[in-house]
Design an enzyme around this catalytic site. Structure first.
Site, PDB file in Angstrom:
ATOM      1  N   SER A 106      -9.917   2.336   2.787  1.00 18.30           N
ATOM      2  CA  SER A 106      -8.948   2.967   1.928  1.00 18.30           C
ATOM      3  C   SER A 106      -7.990   2.021   1.216  1.00 18.30           C
ATOM      4  O   SER A 106      -7.390   2.403   0.205  1.00 18.30           O
ATOM      5  CB  SER A 106      -8.134   3.973   2.738  1.00 18.30           C
ATOM      6  OG  SER A 106      -7.300   3.305   3.675  1.00 18.30           O
ATOM      7  N   LYS A 144       0.851  -1.194   0.000  1.00 18.64           N
ATOM      8  CA  LYS A 144       0.000   0.000   0.000  1.00 18.64           C
ATOM      9  C   LYS A 144       0.889   1.247   0.000  1.00 18.64           C
ATOM     10  O   LYS A 144       1.908   1.288   0.688  1.00 18.64           O
ATOM     11  CB  LYS A 144      -0.897  -0.016   1.246  1.00 18.64           C
ATOM     12  CG  LYS A 144      -1.935   1.106   1.274  1.00 18.64           C
ATOM     13  CD  LYS A 144      -2.838   0.998   2.510  1.00 18.64           C
ATOM     14  CE  LYS A 144      -3.915   2.077   2.493  1.00 18.64           C
ATOM     15  NZ  LYS A 144      -4.793   2.021   3.692  1.00 18.64           N
ATOM     16  N   SER A 178     -10.277   0.253   7.148  1.00 16.09           N
ATOM     17  CA  SER A 178      -9.657   0.312   5.819  1.00 16.09           C
ATOM     18  C   SER A 178      -8.991  -0.965   5.345  1.00 16.09           C
ATOM     19  O   SER A 178      -8.576  -1.053   4.191  1.00 16.09           O
ATOM     20  CB  SER A 178      -8.629   1.440   5.767  1.00 16.09           C
ATOM     21  OG  SER A 178      -9.267   2.691   5.677  1.00 16.09           O
TER      22      SER A 178
END
Lengths: 95, 499
Positions: free
Chosen positions: B165, B79, B189
């Protein structure tokens, strides 16, 4: 809760975010809605409740007072939009 | 021969150890798949050389007869919230465009030390603020899933959100672009995108994974965790990610348990709590049905079901939307156009004007919205009414969970109140978007370990997830309950390749 554009501009100024009049107009009802929604917290009785400071019990650690890092000036400056003479450079601030 | 991109972490690790295939072959297969999936927009940066270098090191170690590292030969996605040395790290924001960290985050370093390689940096909601991946400055991630009822006109094939997210992570895993990826979870998330894409993901106890080198959003909530195809892979990867780090003041100085070795889907003697307050208004019947199915699976695995009450649940979201923006407004003060990232210096501007112009140009709308909410609730005269009150409510929410642990070992709930929605469907109403995290935020506020596992498909053929929440530091019980459900759900659905 209603938030006026003057309040939006004051918050934006505190947050150091430039906004136009049109953006302030748009943000005022948006922020008002969100703040109105979070205001329901006021109905919770928290009289003798301590605010949370740590979710998982932990103790603050002390370390030996010795140098553990450093000498990385060039690496630190490598990402600066403007670096001169080994320093970060900003617009002149002396009046 | 098997398609190597169908394999998860355990299968790749074991296959490389046994010599069924080389790590290089695995890396090549995934690199090719990443390169062919640009239309999903899951990756912001591709780093095939990193993946190949780790693969070659694994193959060389095996040829030399050395003991292979825990993740030798496993390529993963990272990420973009994690700083990676020499590789652009932007948190999907223009304000960090061009930033190339001169250091490596602790979690990513732990993964490289365990032998993993990096396929690239994954797209996400800007600064991890969002639940749909629509706040990225570099475009939406498109879910590989599509509704099965597309119809002749195909209008129901509107692009869907992969959640957020960590939406680049979830989309990439579901599309078999990587076997696993890192995620971060502040209010859901990891779990919500895992649920939306039919994969597994776990947020460990706050403090298990170091926050050092992870771009900060809300420091008292941010916690990294793995996202992967199944529970075992999550256990393996979490073991590699977790561990004490003196550079993070809230890192827990504890040994990392052997979660993979401790896996067991037998729940005999375990009590599973069903929080009655999670039966929210307007919850789709399919979510309720999935929850009941999850309860039946838990019983089948030997668990005893008990009803519990978490009375302050309804206040979790408003408390979160004070605490998280407050911390964000403070954390994001560092983006000033001086030390890294974007600088916008209008002609004749002074220093203060440069800050304001830079931040106006660099932050996206949702980030600005949250910074301004945070600034407001922390401002003079409002601090006690908002921030202190929210912090007190947070104490009450944590107490609710403590009381629940007196009668059960883990909690079982749905992960999200709906299946994945279409891009654009909720973006006009911030509060509607925030409500998506109604089931994941309470455990974040209490710092508890929680995971999502796939439970089934809805009528439109989209994945739905079940959430398991555990006691502090008891990731093992969370993983084991997840495994029991996984074994019974038999979830094998995968998106049909259209990209």
């Amino acid at each position: 809760m209603s938030v006026d554009t003057a309040t939006v501009k004051r918050i934006a100024s505190l947050a150091r975010i430039a906004i136009t009049d049109a953006e302030a107009e748009r943000l005022a009802p948006e922020l008002g809605n969100i703040l109105g929604w979070i205001e329901q917290l006021g109905e919770v009785d928290t009289g003798d409740v301590a605010p949370m400071t740590a979710v998982i019990p932990n103790h603050l650690r002390l370390r030996d007072d010795v140098v553990t890092d450093g000498g990385a000036r060039d690496a630190v400056l490598a990402n600066a939009p403007q670096a001169e003479h080994g320093f970060f450079a900003v617009p002149k601030v002396i009046e | 021969m098997t398609d190597l991109t169908d394999l998860g972490i355990a299968a790749i690790r074991d296959g490389v150890r046994e010599g069924a295939f080389s790590a290089r072959e695995v890396a090549e297969a995934f690199v090719a798949r990443v390169a062919a999936a640009k239309s999903l927009n899951a990756f912001l940066v591709e780093t095939p050389d990193h993946a190949f270098a780790a693969a070659d090191a694994a193959d060389k170690a095996r040829a030399a007869g050395e003991t292979l590292k825990p993740l030798a030969g496993v390529p993963i996605g990272m990420k973009d919230l994690f700083c990676t040395k020499g590789v652009a790290s932007t948190a999907a924001s223009h304000i960090l465009e061009g930033f190339v960290p001169p250091y490596e985050s602790r979690v990513s370093q732990n993964l490289w030390d365990a032998g993993a390689g990096m396929l690239g940096k994954l797209n996400m909601d800007q600064f991890a603020m969002g639940s749909s991946n629509e706040t990225s400055a570099f475009g939406n991630v498109i879910s590989p899933w599509r509704r099965s009822d597309g119809g002749a006109s195909g209008k129901n094939w509107a692009p869907l959100t992969p959640g957020g997210s960590s939406g680049g992570s979830s989309a990439a895993i579901a599309a078999r672009l990587c076997p696993a990826a890192t995620g971060t979870d502040t209010g859901g998330s990891i779990r919500q995108p895992a649920a939306f894409t039919g994969i597994a993901g776990i947020k460990p106890t706050y403090g298990r994974c170091s926050r050092w080198g992870v771009v900060a959003f809300a420091s008292s909530l941010d916690q990294a965790g793995p996202m992967a195809r199944d529970v075992r892979d999550c256990a393996i990867m979490l073991e590699a990610m977790a561990g004490f780090d003196p550079r993070d003041a809230t890192s827990l100085d504890l040994d990392v348990p052997k979660w993979e070795a401790g896996l067991s889907g037998d729940l005999k003697g375990k009590k599973i709590g069903i929080p009655k307050e999670y039966r929210v208004e307007n919850m789709p019947a399919e979510i309720e049905a999935l929850w009941q199915q999850g309860i039946a699976w838990a019983k089948d695995a030997g668990a005893e079901i008990v009803e519990v009450s978490l009375p302050h649940t309804r206040y979790a979201l408003p408390a979160y939307y004070i605490i998280a923006p407050a911390e964000a407004s403070s954390n994001l003060a560092r983006y000033d156009g001086v030390r890294y990232g974007l600088r916008d210096l209008p002609d004749g501007a002074n220093l203060q004007e440069m800050y304001a112009a830079t931040r106006a140009a660099g932050f996206g709308d949702e980030v600005k919205r949250r910074i301004m909410i945070g600034t407001y609730v922390l401002s003079a005269g409002y601090y006690d009414a908002y921030f202190t009150q929210a912090s007190k409510v947070r104490t009450l929410i944590a107490r609710d969970f403590e009381a629940a642990w007196e009668s059960c070992d883990v909690l079982l709930t749905p992960t999200a109140p709906s299946a994945a929605f279409a891009l654009g469907e909720k973006s006009a109403d911030p509060i509607a978007m925030y409500l998506n995290d109604v089931f994941t935020v309470p455990s974040s506020l209490a710092g508890l370990p929680a995971m999502s596992v796939p439970g089934g498909l809805d009528a439109a053929g989209l994945p739905l997830g079940l959430q398991i929440i555990g006691k502090p530091l008891d990731e093992q019980s969370v993983l084991n309950a997840g495994l029991a459900i996984e074994q019974r759900a038999g979830f094998t659905a995968r998106p049909e390749q259209w990209w």
